[in-house]
Motif scaffolding. Structure first.
Motif, PDB file in Angstrom:
ATOM      1  N   ASN A  33       0.830  -1.210   0.000  1.00  0.00           N
ATOM      2  CA  ASN A  33       0.000   0.000   0.000  1.00  0.00           C
ATOM      3  C   ASN A  33       0.862   1.257   0.000  1.00  0.00           C
ATOM      4  N   THR A  34       1.876   1.269   0.859  1.00  0.00           N
ATOM      5  CA  THR A  34       2.751   2.433   0.956  1.00  0.00           C
ATOM      6  C   THR A  34       3.503   2.665  -0.348  1.00  0.00           C
ATOM      7  N   ALA A  35       3.946   1.586  -0.964  1.00  0.00           N
ATOM      8  CA  ALA A  35       4.665   1.700  -2.238  1.00  0.00           C
ATOM      9  C   ALA A  35       3.781   2.344  -3.300  1.00  0.00           C
ATOM     10  N   LEU A  36       2.528   1.929  -3.361  1.00  0.00           N
ATOM     11  CA  LEU A  36       1.589   2.519  -4.316  1.00  0.00           C
ATOM     12  C   LEU A  36       1.330   3.987  -3.988  1.00  0.00           C
ATOM     13  N   LEU A  37       1.151   4.266  -2.710  1.00  0.00           N
ATOM     14  CA  LEU A  37       0.852   5.623  -2.262  1.00  0.00           C
ATOM     15  C   LEU A  37       1.931   6.605  -2.704  1.00  0.00           C
ATOM     16  N   ASN A  38       3.180   6.144  -2.706  1.00  0.00           N
ATOM     17  CA  ASN A  38       4.301   7.009  -3.071  1.00  0.00           C
ATOM     18  C   ASN A  38       4.292   7.405  -4.544  1.00  0.00           C
ATOM     19  N   GLY A  39       3.524   6.676  -5.360  1.00  0.00           N
ATOM     20  CA  GLY A  39       3.500   6.975  -6.787  1.00  0.00           C
ATOM     21  C   GLY A  39       2.228   7.651  -7.258  1.00  0.00           C
ATOM     22  N   ILE A  40       1.417   8.131  -6.321  1.00  0.00           N
ATOM     23  CA  ILE A  40       0.147   8.776  -6.670  1.00  0.00           C
ATOM     24  C   ILE A  40       0.156  10.218  -6.168  1.00  0.00           C
ATOM     25  N   LYS A  56       1.813  11.402   5.116  1.00  0.00           N
ATOM     26  CA  LYS A  56       3.093  11.720   5.741  1.00  0.00           C
ATOM     27  C   LYS A  56       3.549  10.596   6.687  1.00  0.00           C
ATOM     28  N   LYS A  57       2.601   9.968   7.358  1.00  0.00           N
ATOM     29  CA  LYS A  57       2.955   8.871   8.246  1.00  0.00           C
ATOM     30  C   LYS A  57       3.470   7.678   7.447  1.00  0.00           C
ATOM     31  N   CYS A  58       2.908   7.481   6.260  1.00  0.00           N
ATOM     32  CA  CYS A  58       3.354   6.392   5.395  1.00  0.00           C
ATOM     33  C   CYS A  58       4.716   6.691   4.786  1.00  0.00           C
ATOM     34  N   ASN A  59       4.963   7.981   4.498  1.00  0.00           N
ATOM     35  CA  ASN A  59       6.226   8.377   3.878  1.00  0.00           C
ATOM     36  C   ASN A  59       6.585   9.779   4.333  1.00  0.00           C
ATOM     37  N   HIS A  60       7.502   9.896   5.274  1.00  0.00           N
ATOM     38  CA  HIS A  60       7.867  11.195   5.835  1.00  0.00           C
ATOM     39  C   HIS A  60       8.423  12.145   4.770  1.00  0.00           C
ATOM     40  N   ALA A  61       8.960  11.575   3.687  1.00  0.00           N
ATOM     41  CA  ALA A  61       9.554  12.403   2.636  1.00  0.00           C
ATOM     42  C   ALA A  61       8.555  12.814   1.562  1.00  0.00           C
ATOM     43  N   ALA A  62       7.288  12.442   1.716  1.00  0.00           N
ATOM     44  CA  ALA A  62       6.285  12.755   0.698  1.00  0.00           C
ATOM     45  C   ALA A  62       6.177  14.261   0.477  1.00  0.00           C
TER      46      ALA A  62
END
Length: 242
Positions: A33-40, A56-62
């Motif tokens: 899920n997180t991997a997909l989220l990073n590409g949307i 942001k919780k899934c990816n602090h660098a988003a």
């Protein structure tokens, strides 16, 4: 509409489950899920603030500021929903994020999913927590036939009438009945159920699912009628069966 990003995720409407309670994400959501989220970079959300916090919780660098958010809640006019899929029409993936749990299940996200289906877009449901299913799993009740009813009426007479109808469905259809309540009224609901329905029926209260104080308790209504409990202010789901 232009997009400075080169999408690495295939164009589709992705339905992202959100944790029901605070806790480590890797205990609740798959890494996929997180991997997909990073590409949307286009999201349809129930609340922008909480959606941004979740990303942001899934990816602090988003890069939140590079993302587009469309608000879809119970106040959104129907005419405002179809344009939310414009990025998908242009070949970009779109994510749907609700406040908690699974999008489109007891959630306004169902409206945009229906439009996506009508237009022939690919809709991708992702794995994640559902209080309805998790409560049912742990209740010991009939998982072959069940119904989710949403909220029961607040008015006392209307609530008693609805509870009687629920009782009939349990008996005539051999069907588990599932419903929710505004958290601060949870204790009152349990008391009303115990006072209205036969003492032999069973009530399961699934509280703080996936959270630190998670509790799933199934007991006859005769037990609930005299038990000491405090579910007020704690998100809970209720299940009735025989």
């Amino acid at each position: 509409m232009t997009d400075k990003h080169s999408d690495a995720v295939a164009p589709a409407l992705y339905l992202f489950p959100v944790p029901l309670a605070d806790g480590p994400l890797d205990h609740i959501l798959p890494a996929h899920n997180t991997a997909l989220l990073n590409g949307i970079f286009h999201f349809i959300v129930e609340n922008v603030r909480s959606a941004r916090r979740f990303i942001k919780k899934c990816n602090h660098a988003a890069d939140i500021d590079s993302m587009t958010f469309y608000v879809l809640n119970r106040q959104t006019p129907p005419a405002a929903i179809p344009p939310m899929l414009e990025p998908l029409a242009q070949g970009h993936p779109v994510g749907v994020i609700s406040e908690a749990g699974c999008p489109a299940v007891a959630d306004p996200g169902a409206d945009v999913v229906a439009i996506a289906q009508q237009r022939g877009y690919n809709v991708v449901p992702l794995v994640g927590p559902s209080s309805i299913l998790m409560g049912l799993m742990a209740s010991g009740f009939n998982g072959q036939s069940f119904a989710f009813l949403g909220y029961l009426p607040i008015d006392k007479d209307a609530r008693v009438k609805r509870l009687r109808e629920i009782q009939k469905s349990i008996v005539s259809r051999d069907q588990t009945q599932i419903f929710i309540e505004t958290p601060y009224r949870n204790n009152r609901l349990i008391a009303d159920i115990a006072a209205t329905l036969p003492s032999t029926l069973k009530l399961c209260v699934a509280s703080d699912i996936t959270g630190p104080s998670q509790s799933v308790l199934t007991r006859p209504l005769s037990w609930w009628a005299t038990a000491r409990y405090d579910y007020d202010k704690t998100p809970s789901i209720f299940l009735l069966y025989k």
